[in-house]
Design an enzyme around this catalytic site. Structure first.
Site, PDB file in Angstrom:
ATOM      1  CG  ASP A 259       7.727  45.736 -20.841  1.00 17.54           C
ATOM      2  OD1 ASP A 259       8.132  44.573 -20.628  1.00 17.54           O
ATOM      3  OD2 ASP A 259       7.965  46.687 -20.072  1.00 17.54           O
TER       4      ASP A 259
ATOM      5  CG  HIS B 161       7.998  42.929 -16.080  1.00 16.29           C
ATOM      6  ND1 HIS B 161       8.802  44.027 -15.865  1.00 16.29           N
ATOM      7  CD2 HIS B 161       7.643  42.962 -17.391  1.00 16.29           C
ATOM      8  CE1 HIS B 161       8.946  44.699 -16.996  1.00 16.29           C
ATOM      9  NE2 HIS B 161       8.240  44.084 -17.943  1.00 16.29           N
TER      10      HIS B 161
ATOM     11  CE1 TYR C 174      12.634  44.386  -8.929  1.00 14.71           C
ATOM     12  CE2 TYR C 174      12.979  46.663  -9.592  1.00 14.71           C
ATOM     13  CZ  TYR C 174      12.990  45.317  -9.886  1.00 14.71           C
ATOM     14  OH  TYR C 174      13.356  44.889 -11.145  1.00 14.71           O
TER      15      TYR C 174
ATOM     16  CE  LYS D  95       9.267  41.742  -9.078  1.00 15.87           C
ATOM     17  NZ  LYS D  95       8.910  42.294 -10.413  1.00 15.87           N
TER      18      LYS D  95
END
Length: 202
Positions: A186, A81, A150, A91
């Site tokens: 996905d 992603h 995250y 991130k």
């Protein structure tokens, strides 16, 4: 398009306090492994899971805007992603419990390592982290039941989200799971070649 194998690379040495953390470079510029110092005794353990000066000392002055947490059953694959500008996200990822294989794919405009990926095992016993700059696609596979968390440098924006197919043969990522569990979303992501045709680079 080639993988970057898991391994040990040069240790950055700008920080003066190695009793707190170790930061390691990787072959993909800006992608950093972070290993905090963990203090243990008969009661349990303590460690600093984040300090702004860790990253500031290494030229990464990032303002974190959002923090996410997920639980994944063993065998789950999430990714790959990203978010496009102006909502691109850096991130800082780690696991609270369990183990995951964390993967970052370089999609940055003009990058010498465009199309390469880096993979590292994040382990709750080590408390290690990976700093992923903007311009990377990110994903992970749960090697066991895992709680993943995250920080993000930008908020979620549905219109800017995108991704690359997890099992793209051009990437050739070994997710180290035999029977991957994936979302329908996905499974419908484009291949890297389709991404290049659509967007060029991030």
């Amino acid at each position: 398009m080639s993988p970057i194998e898991i391994g040990k690379y040069g240790l950055k040495t700008k920080s003066s306090d190695f009793t707190i953390m170790n930061i390691k470079t990787t072959p993909l510029e800006g992608l950093l492994e972070i290993y905090p110092k963990v203090w243990k005794d008969s009661r349990g353990y303590f460690f600093e899971s984040y300090r702004n000066d860790w990253l500031a000392d290494h030229g990464m002055d990032i303002q974190w805007m959002q923090e996410n947490q997920s639980f994944s059953k063993a065998g789950t694959v999430r990714g790959l992603h990203f978010q496009r500008a102006p909502f691109a996200q850096a991130k800082l990822v780690r696991v609270i419990s369990g183990r995951v294989l964390d993967v970052a794919v370089d999609l940055r405009k003009g990058s010498k390592t465009f199309g390469s990926y880096f993979a590292i095992e994040l382990d709750a016993e080590l408390h290690n982290m990976l700093l992923i700059p903007e311009g990377f696609a990110h994903g992970f596979s749960a090697l066991e039941d895992s709680v993943f968390t995250y920080k993000c440098s930008n908020v979620y924006n549905k219109e800017s989200e995108g991704g690359v197919l997890w099992n793209d043969p051009d990437l050739g990522i070994d997710w180290e799971v035999k029977h991957p569990i994936l979302s329908e979303k996905d499974l419908e992501l484009p291949t890297l070649r389709e991404f290049i045709e659509r967007y060029g680079e991030l």
